[in-house]
Structures are given as C-alpha cells and as structure tokens.
Design a protein around this motif. Structure first.
Motif, PDB file in Angstrom:
ATOM      1  N   ILE A 109       0.855  -1.173   0.000  1.00  0.00           N
ATOM      2  CA  ILE A 109       0.000   0.000   0.000  1.00  0.00           C
ATOM      3  C   ILE A 109       0.898   1.232   0.000  1.00  0.00           C
ATOM      4  O   ILE A 109       1.838   1.316   0.794  1.00  0.00           O
ATOM      5  N   THR A 110       0.619   2.176  -0.877  1.00  0.00           N
ATOM      6  CA  THR A 110       1.453   3.362  -0.996  1.00  0.00           C
ATOM      7  C   THR A 110       0.792   4.555  -0.331  1.00  0.00           C
ATOM      8  O   THR A 110      -0.323   4.937  -0.686  1.00  0.00           O
ATOM      9  N   ASP A 111       1.498   5.131   0.645  1.00  0.00           N
ATOM     10  CA  ASP A 111       1.081   6.397   1.234  1.00  0.00           C
ATOM     11  C   ASP A 111       2.338   7.183   1.571  1.00  0.00           C
ATOM     12  O   ASP A 111       3.437   6.850   1.101  1.00  0.00           O
ATOM     13  N   GLN A 112       2.234   8.215   2.393  1.00  0.00           N
ATOM     14  CA  GLN A 112       3.370   9.089   2.671  1.00  0.00           C
ATOM     15  C   GLN A 112       4.458   8.416   3.504  1.00  0.00           C
ATOM     16  O   GLN A 112       5.588   8.895   3.559  1.00  0.00           O
ATOM     17  N   LYS A 113       4.134   7.293   4.142  1.00  0.00           N
ATOM     18  CA  LYS A 113       5.111   6.601   4.974  1.00  0.00           C
ATOM     19  C   LYS A 113       5.816   5.464   4.234  1.00  0.00           C
ATOM     20  O   LYS A 113       6.754   4.877   4.752  1.00  0.00           O
TER      21      LYS A 113
END
Length: 473
Positions: A206-210
């Motif tokens: 899953i791609t997010d800011q972290k």
C-alpha cells in the motif's frame, strides 16, 4: 439506477478476482463483501446510523448529476476522448493531475497494458479513471458524510449521459484493510509482468506518505527524477520464480518495459511524480477522515439510537465510547501532520516544481496567511510539503467530522502546534514548522474552536474571517 460493478482504484485486487482468480458471479461477490464486513472487523456501513447505500448524497458527482437533470449543465462527447475532457472540466479536475498505471487494475483490464496504461486524474474531492478505448469512465467522489461514493459513466455518446452509482458488489473490493475498513481508496504497488498482469505470489504494498521509496509505484509510469528510487517504469524480467521463492513471496528482478506507451494517446505525455506523491497522501487522508466520521457516529448511536445526532462532551462519555472515538481521531491527527513521513532523499526541489505543471497549479490554489504561506506549498527536497499539515483540513469532509471527534482533533492539534505535545511521533516537526502551521491555520481556516480563538487573541494573532480559495482558470 441499476447496480454496477466498480474496480479497485489503483489496486491489484481487481485482477486477482478476474484474470487470476477466475470469473466470480455477482451473487458470490456480494456474499463475500458481507462476510468480509462481518468476519474481518470492517466498519458496518450499510445500516443505521451510516446508511451508506440509502443516505442522501452531496458529493460532487451527485451534485453534477442534479445539474445535468435540471438542464443546468451539459457533457460534451469528443470522438477521440469520449466524455473524459468534459467530465474533468465539469468537476474541476485538472488535466495536469494525470498519472498512468499499467497494472491490470480495472474491470476494463483487457484494455490495460504497458503500451496502453489507465489514466487517473483527481482533485481534492474526486478521482477519475479512463481506459484507452474503454467504454466506461470510472469515478470516486467524496461525500462529506458518507466518504467514497463510486460511479460509472458509459463512455458512449448519448442524449442524456448519466452517472450511475455502483452498488453492492463494489464494496467487496473497496472495503479492505488498505482502506482502513471503510469504503475508500488506495494506491497499491505491485510486481507487474510486461503485459501488466500481477506476478503471482510476489509482495504487494500500500502506498502512502510513509511508504519506503523502493516499495512505491510498481505498475505505474512516473515522470521525474524520483522514479529512479522506486519500482516505477519497470516490469518483471527473466524466468518465473521457482516454487520456493514464490512461497516466500520473494521479490523478482525488475527491468525496462519492452513496449512503453504512446504519449499521443493521452491528454498529456506524462505521469507526474508530484501528482503521485500528493495522491498517496490524499487517498489515506480521505480514508482516515471517513473512519473517524463513521466510528464517532457508531459510538454515539450505540449509546442512544434515538438521539444519533447528539453531541455530548467527550469526557462525559463511557470510557469504551471515548476510546472508540479517540483511536481513529489520533490516527487522523498523526497522518494530518505527516508523522513518520519517509524522506524524499534530497531531491532537486526547484527542478521538480519547474517540470510539474501539477505542482504549480496545486500550490496556486492555496489559502495564504499574511506572510503568503500556504499548506499547499511544496518542499520536495526531503518531504512533500513545506508546512507539513494536510490541506484536506480545509475540506468539507473534514468539517463534517461529527463532534466530539472533530473538537478532539482540533484540541490535540493545538497541543502539538503550541509545543505542549512533544512526543516522539511529532519529533520531525521543528518549532518553526509548528509556528508556521499554527499561524496559517489561524489566519485561513474558518470555524476554528473557541480554544483556538482564545489562543490567537492572547497571542495577538490574526483570526480567519472568510478566506476564499483562489481558482485557476
């Protein structure tokens, strides 16, 4: 409107349920969705007080449909691009937000490949997907109270084009751990083959800011220097993994794409890296806003179903009820302030902004304080934004978070920004960061709680009146 199936947005699960897993009937999909909600702890959304399927909607697509029905708006069909350009214009979605994904992540997967990726566009409230020579425009539109609402528009010239809400079986894809257990959106990074298919038994992220940079954007095209540190613009090369490596979900080698896309087939020749950075932040921010909204409504409804709109003070509630409200609110607070954001590694920020029309247009829309600072200003050297607090704090969805959760988020935010909370989660926020964010919000965010107004008055800070968001023509 008839029920329509809708794919996972920017995810691999649509492929796993069709090309890999075989065709599954409408009934089986619906049953799986309900079992997932019952057995996997996903937030109950169909019944009171959420009433996701039946509640009146005020999301941008629903409002546009009302204007179409009343003859106050019109969609224009283009022989080359269908309704896409007209839809983007009607919903105020910038063309320069275009990103391109070539993993087979849509129910129109037969038309998606490395040489014909799917194009995605978005603004603060709406996501639009278009497949080359596809027959359907895919949309996700955020309602202030209900969160992600899914629509399809038949991309065939019609006298009265209609956005049709996707119902029932869309939730078997769009409610998952990656969406925080609510109807939502996500970006997923995968190991694609040269044809765009998922490589079996390989990791997915899953791609997010972290997200670590080296786990981002598998199955995507990315224009910009940051792509070199990621999985972008590549496909799996070499022989298939042996059974032992597959069982261990080993990462196969990635190499150049043999047949890249024809830029002339798209509205723009690029897949903007800044647009993808912002998209990764925004998708999970939307999900956390929805989760906080849902959990607060569910907690209060459980206390008194006859008064679902009551807004008691948080400290007067039973401890389990307080916990149910505080848990997602604390997650939202940390994400809002980019806690744990992965550093970008010292990028050339000037070059990134100069080469990104999206970055310039996005920043130009920002509400600015007396020092001309905005939460939409970019850093792009070590982090996404110059002032790390999400611009979605201005959204109607954030404003619609029910009390006492919204008041709790504001209270905790003030504690962090004034330095009362210096816990490890917020260690990357310097004192100048905190002071700048506090000033920007006090001067530009209407409707701040009394606690904030008292702080501003005591410290002789200018308080927001009714700032207007600039519009880009």
């Amino acid at each position: 409107m008839r029920a329509r199936r809708f794919p996972i947005y920017a995810s691999a699960a649509a492929l796993s349920l069709t090309a890999v897993g075989g065709l599954i009937s409408h009934v089986a999909l619906a049953a799986r969705a309900q079992i997932a909600v019952r057995n996997q702890g996903y937030v109950p959304y169909s019944d009171a007080p959420i009433n996701y399927r039946t509640a009146a909607l005020t999301d941008p697509v629903a409002l546009l449909q009302k204007r179409l029905d009343a003859g106050k708006a019109k969609l224009t069909f283009d022989p080359a691009t269908g309704y896409l350009k007209s839809v983007l214009k009607a919903l105020d979605v910038p063309v320069d937000s275009q990103t391109l994904v070539f993993s087979k992540t849509s129910f129109q997967f037969t038309k998606i490949s490395a040489d014909h990726p799917r194009a995605l566009y978005y603004n603060d409230d709406v996501y639009v997907g278009s497949v080359h020579q596809g027959k359907t425009v895919e949309l996700i539109s955020f309602d202030p109270m209900q969160g992600a609402i899914f629509y399809l528009l038949d991309d065939v010239k019609a006298e009265r084009p209609v956005f049709q809400r996707a119902e029932l079986d869309c939730t078997q894809c769009h409610i998952a751990s990656g969406t925080r257990g609510v109807p939502g959106v996500l970006l997923r990074s995968v190991y694609p083959s040269q044809t765009g298919n998922l490589t079996p038994r390989t990791p997915q992220y899953i791609t997010d800011q972290k997200s670590p940079l080296n786990e981002r954007w598998g199955g995507w095209y990315v224009t910009g220097a940051l792509s070199k540190s990621t999985m972008a613009n590549k496909a799996v090369t070499g022989a298939p993994l042996d059974s032992a490596a597959q069982a261990a979900r080993a990462a196969p080698p990635l190499g150049p794409i043999e047949k890249p896309f024809d830029a002339a087939a798209f509205l723009l020749p690029t897949s903007d890296e800044v647009a993808l950075l912002v998209l990764g932040h925004q998708s999970q921010m939307h999900n956390l806003i929805t989760l906080t909204n849902y959990q607060t409504r569910l907690a209060l409804y459980a206390l008194d179903p006859k008064k679902p709109d009551a807004t008691p003070a948080l400290d007067t509630l039973p401890e389990p009820t307080q916990d149910q409200i505080k848990r997602p609110a604390e997650q939202l607070l940390r994400y809002l302030l980019f806690a744990g954001e992965t550093p970008l590694g010292g990028q050339d920020a000037k070059q990134a902004i100069a080469s990104s029309a999206f970055a310039r247009g996005f920043a130009a829309q920002g509400l600015r304080d007396s020092k001309k600072r905005s939460l939409r200003d970019f850093d792009l050297h070590d982090r996404i934004f110059r002032y790390p607090c999400s611009y979605l704090i201005y959204s109607s969805a954030f404003d619609a978070i029910p009390e006492p959760a919204k008041g709790y988020v504001y209270h905790r935010l003030l504690q962090v920004l004034t330095g009362q909370d210096r816990s490890a989660d917020f260690a990357t926020l310097s004192d100048p960061d905190r002071q700048a964010i506090l000033s920007i919000l006090i001067e530009t965010k209407p409707g701040l709680p009394a606690e904030w107004r008292r702080y501003a008055e005591a410290n002789h800070l200018r308080i927001a009146a009714n700032p207007r968001r600039p519009r880009i023509s």
